[in-house]
Design a protein around this motif. Structure first.
Motif, PDB file in Angstrom:
ATOM      1  N   LEU A   1       0.859  -1.185   0.000  1.00 49.18           N
ATOM      2  CA  LEU A   1       0.000   0.000   0.000  1.00 49.18           C
ATOM      3  C   LEU A   1       0.891   1.229   0.000  1.00 49.18           C
ATOM      4  O   LEU A   1       1.716   1.406   0.892  1.00 49.18           O
ATOM      5  N   VAL A   2       0.729   2.077  -1.011  1.00 45.92           N
ATOM      6  CA  VAL A   2       1.585   3.249  -1.162  1.00 45.92           C
ATOM      7  C   VAL A   2       0.723   4.488  -1.326  1.00 45.92           C
ATOM      8  O   VAL A   2      -0.384   4.419  -1.872  1.00 45.92           O
ATOM      9  N   VAL A   3       1.196   5.623  -0.823  1.00 47.08           N
ATOM     10  CA  VAL A   3       0.513   6.899  -1.021  1.00 47.08           C
ATOM     11  C   VAL A   3       1.445   7.808  -1.813  1.00 47.08           C
ATOM     12  O   VAL A   3       2.633   7.924  -1.506  1.00 47.08           O
ATOM     13  N   GLU A   4       0.899   8.439  -2.865  1.00 49.16           N
ATOM     14  CA  GLU A   4       1.687   9.270  -3.764  1.00 49.16           C
ATOM     15  C   GLU A   4       0.953  10.579  -4.019  1.00 49.16           C
ATOM     16  O   GLU A   4      -0.272  10.656  -3.859  1.00 49.16           O
ATOM     17  N   PRO A   5       1.678  11.619  -4.448  1.00 43.62           N
ATOM     18  CA  PRO A   5       0.985  12.847  -4.862  1.00 43.62           C
ATOM     19  C   PRO A   5       0.197  12.571  -6.129  1.00 43.62           C
ATOM     20  O   PRO A   5       0.619  11.784  -6.981  1.00 43.62           O
ATOM     21  N   LEU A   6      -0.957  13.192  -6.255  1.00 43.57           N
ATOM     22  CA  LEU A   6      -1.763  12.980  -7.453  1.00 43.57           C
ATOM     23  C   LEU A   6      -1.059  13.527  -8.686  1.00 43.57           C
ATOM     24  O   LEU A   6      -1.138  12.959  -9.766  1.00 43.57           O
ATOM     25  N   GLN A   7      -0.328  14.647  -8.508  1.00 43.56           N
ATOM     26  CA  GLN A   7       0.447  15.230  -9.596  1.00 43.56           C
ATOM     27  C   GLN A   7       1.802  15.644  -9.065  1.00 43.56           C
ATOM     28  O   GLN A   7       1.906  16.225  -7.982  1.00 43.56           O
ATOM     29  N   GLU A   8       2.867  15.355  -9.814  1.00 43.79           N
ATOM     30  CA  GLU A   8       4.197  15.787  -9.431  1.00 43.79           C
ATOM     31  C   GLU A   8       4.385  17.250  -9.806  1.00 43.79           C
ATOM     32  O   GLU A   8       3.826  17.736 -10.784  1.00 43.79           O
ATOM     33  N   THR A   9       5.163  17.958  -9.000  1.00 43.14           N
ATOM     34  CA  THR A   9       5.487  19.345  -9.319  1.00 43.14           C
ATOM     35  C   THR A   9       6.972  19.448  -9.597  1.00 43.14           C
ATOM     36  O   THR A   9       7.778  18.691  -9.062  1.00 43.14           O
ATOM     37  N   ARG A  10       7.349  20.383 -10.443  1.00 42.77           N
ATOM     38  CA  ARG A  10       8.749  20.569 -10.806  1.00 42.77           C
ATOM     39  C   ARG A  10       9.158  21.991 -10.431  1.00 42.77           C
ATOM     40  O   ARG A  10       8.492  22.949 -10.772  1.00 42.77           O
ATOM     41  N   GLN A  11      10.253  22.089  -9.701  1.00 49.11           N
ATOM     42  CA  GLN A  11      10.719  23.377  -9.220  1.00 49.11           C
ATOM     43  C   GLN A  11      11.557  24.052 -10.300  1.00 49.11           C
ATOM     44  O   GLN A  11      12.489  23.473 -10.841  1.00 49.11           O
ATOM     45  N   GLU A  12      11.208  25.284 -10.633  1.00 48.23           N
ATOM     46  CA  GLU A  12      11.934  26.037 -11.648  1.00 48.23           C
ATOM     47  C   GLU A  12      12.873  27.026 -10.959  1.00 48.23           C
ATOM     48  O   GLU A  12      12.471  27.795 -10.093  1.00 48.23           O
ATOM     49  N   ALA A  13      14.142  27.016 -11.333  1.00 45.59           N
ATOM     50  CA  ALA A  13      15.113  27.951 -10.764  1.00 45.59           C
ATOM     51  C   ALA A  13      14.913  29.326 -11.381  1.00 45.59           C
ATOM     52  O   ALA A  13      14.334  29.480 -12.452  1.00 45.59           O
ATOM     53  N   ASN A  14      15.414  30.351 -10.691  1.00 44.06           N
ATOM     54  CA  ASN A  14      15.278  31.715 -11.199  1.00 44.06           C
ATOM     55  C   ASN A  14      16.004  31.900 -12.520  1.00 44.06           C
ATOM     56  O   ASN A  14      15.668  32.764 -13.318  1.00 44.06           O
ATOM     57  N   THR A  15      17.030  31.085 -12.771  1.00 44.05           N
ATOM     58  CA  THR A  15      17.800  31.205 -14.002  1.00 44.05           C
ATOM     59  C   THR A  15      17.080  30.596 -15.189  1.00 44.05           C
ATOM     60  O   THR A  15      17.519  30.725 -16.321  1.00 44.05           O
ATOM     61  N   GLY A  16      15.976  29.911 -14.931  1.00 45.46           N
ATOM     62  CA  GLY A  16      15.253  29.258 -16.007  1.00 45.46           C
ATOM     63  C   GLY A  16      15.614  27.803 -16.160  1.00 45.46           C
ATOM     64  O   GLY A  16      14.990  27.077 -16.931  1.00 45.46           O
ATOM     65  N   ALA A  17      16.631  27.322 -15.431  1.00 43.53           N
ATOM     66  CA  ALA A  17      17.017  25.918 -15.526  1.00 43.53           C
ATOM     67  C   ALA A  17      15.977  25.058 -14.818  1.00 43.53           C
ATOM     68  O   ALA A  17      15.407  25.453 -13.812  1.00 43.53           O
ATOM     69  N   THR A  18      15.758  23.897 -15.366  1.00 44.21           N
ATOM     70  CA  THR A  18      14.783  22.982 -14.792  1.00 44.21           C
ATOM     71  C   THR A  18      15.468  22.051 -13.810  1.00 44.21           C
ATOM     72  O   THR A  18      16.405  21.345 -14.168  1.00 44.21           O
ATOM     73  N   GLY A  19      14.995  22.044 -12.574  1.00 45.57           N
ATOM     74  CA  GLY A  19      15.593  21.206 -11.550  1.00 45.57           C
ATOM     75  C   GLY A  19      14.914  19.854 -11.483  1.00 45.57           C
ATOM     76  O   GLY A  19      14.001  19.553 -12.255  1.00 45.57           O
ATOM     77  N   PRO A  20      15.336  19.004 -10.575  1.00 50.94           N
ATOM     78  CA  PRO A  20      14.722  17.684 -10.415  1.00 50.94           C
ATOM     79  C   PRO A  20      13.303  17.819  -9.880  1.00 50.94           C
ATOM     80  O   PRO A  20      12.951  18.843  -9.289  1.00 50.94           O
ATOM     81  N   PRO A  21      12.466  16.824 -10.098  1.00 52.13           N
ATOM     82  CA  PRO A  21      11.092  16.897  -9.582  1.00 52.13           C
ATOM     83  C   PRO A  21      11.077  17.063  -8.068  1.00 52.13           C
ATOM     84  O   PRO A  21      11.853  16.434  -7.359  1.00 52.13           O
ATOM     85  N   VAL A  22      10.218  17.943  -7.593  1.00 51.18           N
ATOM     86  CA  VAL A  22      10.048  18.154  -6.160  1.00 51.18           C
ATOM     87  C   VAL A  22       8.687  17.600  -5.774  1.00 51.18           C
ATOM     88  O   VAL A  22       7.656  18.127  -6.183  1.00 51.18           O
ATOM     89  N   LEU A  23       8.678  16.511  -5.020  1.00 49.02           N
ATOM     90  CA  LEU A  23       7.428  15.872  -4.661  1.00 49.02           C
ATOM     91  C   LEU A  23       6.809  16.567  -3.453  1.00 49.02           C
ATOM     92  O   LEU A  23       7.493  16.812  -2.460  1.00 49.02           O
ATOM     93  N   PRO A  24       5.534  16.889  -3.519  1.00 53.31           N
ATOM     94  CA  PRO A  24       4.881  17.518  -2.366  1.00 53.31           C
ATOM     95  C   PRO A  24       4.720  16.535  -1.217  1.00 53.31           C
ATOM     96  O   PRO A  24       4.861  15.318  -1.383  1.00 53.31           O
ATOM     97  N   ASP A  25       4.432  17.071  -0.064  1.00 52.22           N
ATOM     98  CA  ASP A  25       4.210  16.257   1.127  1.00 52.22           C
ATOM     99  C   ASP A  25       2.967  15.396   0.928  1.00 52.22           C
ATOM    100  O   ASP A  25       1.915  15.887   0.512  1.00 52.22           O
ATOM    101  N   VAL A  26       3.073  14.099   1.203  1.00 48.59           N
ATOM    102  CA  VAL A  26       1.927  13.195   1.061  1.00 48.59           C
ATOM    103  C   VAL A  26       1.500  12.612   2.402  1.00 48.59           C
ATOM    104  O   VAL A  26       0.692  11.685   2.450  1.00 48.59           O
ATOM    105  N   GLY A  27       2.042  13.138   3.501  1.00 42.19           N
ATOM    106  CA  GLY A  27       1.712  12.584   4.805  1.00 42.19           C
ATOM    107  C   GLY A  27       2.610  11.403   5.140  1.00 42.19           C
ATOM    108  O   GLY A  27       3.515  11.051   4.385  1.00 42.19           O
ATOM    109  N   THR A  28       2.340  10.766   6.262  1.00 37.58           N
ATOM    110  CA  THR A  28       3.178   9.651   6.717  1.00 37.58           C
ATOM    111  C   THR A  28       2.314   8.524   7.271  1.00 37.58           C
ATOM    112  O   THR A  28       1.262   8.760   7.873  1.00 37.58           O
ATOM    113  N   PHE A  29       2.764   7.304   7.048  1.00 41.82           N
ATOM    114  CA  PHE A  29       2.131   6.137   7.651  1.00 41.82           C
ATOM    115  C   PHE A  29       2.689   5.937   9.060  1.00 41.82           C
ATOM    116  O   PHE A  29       3.855   6.217   9.329  1.00 41.82           O
TER     117      PHE A  29
END
Length: 223
Positions: free
Chosen positions: A24-52
């Motif tokens: 049983l796994v809990v995941e974000p419904l949609q992944e978000t991607r953090q954009e740097a001020n320089t315009g470079a695309t960073g790694p995916p930043v997963l939102p908080d999904v709570g804890t078991f």
């Protein structure tokens, strides 16, 4: 969170699907991607999904391989398993629970039907925003209201911090009153009367009933 087998209904009896393994796994419904001020695309930043959090179920353990997941401790047959889940901080977005269950080595189910559940934050009005008080009321006729109270609080639905003293685990009697505009049983931002305090802390209504009777010239009816 409860994961349980489906019921099988036949002419002679009702049985429940059993399973031997699960994930049983809990995941974000949609992944978000953090954009740097320089315009470079960073790694995916997963939102908080709570804890078991595990509690009193020896059939469940936290997964060593998958984050935000729980799995079986053994391959014994199971009808259901349960685990606590603490929701993420407000504004974290929707989450989706996905389950995989194994009935036997050649039969398993994954992420289909009731094995997937999306949960979103409930949108509600702020508790700090109080409605305007209508000082003058022109309603002169009799009005009747029907109120239904359904108590769902139990050690199974709210296991965290549930009182150990069973004599304190009860709902108070319902008490209320219709009254004139210049009477306040309680007031937002003010101090509670002794009667209101006893209802809130002890579930005892006798003192509040006495306070209402003492203001009988302002009380039209109470229950």
């Amino acid at each position: 969170v409860v994961l349980q087998g489906d019921q099988r209904i036949s002419k002679s009896a009702t049985s429940v699907h059993k399973f031997v393994e699960f994930l049983l796994v809990v995941e974000p419904l949609q992944e978000t991607r953090q954009e740097a001020n320089t315009g470079a695309t960073g790694p995916p930043v997963l939102p908080d999904v709570g804890t078991f959090q595990l509690y009193s179920d020896s059939l469940v353990k936290l997964s060593d391989e998958c984050p935000n997941a729980v799995t079986h401790t053994s391959s014994v047959s199971k009808v259901e398993i349960s685990v606590m889940w603490h929701s993420p901080a407000p504004g974290s977005g929707c989450v989706v629970f996905k389950a995989t269950v194994v009935e036997r080595k050649d039969m398993w189910y994954m992420d289909e039907g009731g094995l997937t559940k999306v949960i979103c934050e409930e949108e509600s009005e702020s508790n700090d925003e109080q409605p305007d008080i209508i000082e003058e009321c022109c309603a002169c006729d009799e009005a009747k209201y029907e109120v239904t109270f359904e108590g769902l609080w139990s050690k199974y639905t709210h296991p965290k911090d549930f009182p150990a003293n069973f004599w304190l685990t009860h709902f108070s009697d319902i008490i209320g009153a219709s009254h004139s505009a210049d009477f306040r049983m309680w007031e937002y931002g003010g101090y509670a009367s002794e009667g209101v305090r006893q209802v809130a802390e002890l579930g005892v209504t006798k003192k509040l009933e006495s306070e209402l009777k003492a203001e009988s010239n302002k009380i039209r009816s109470y229950y």
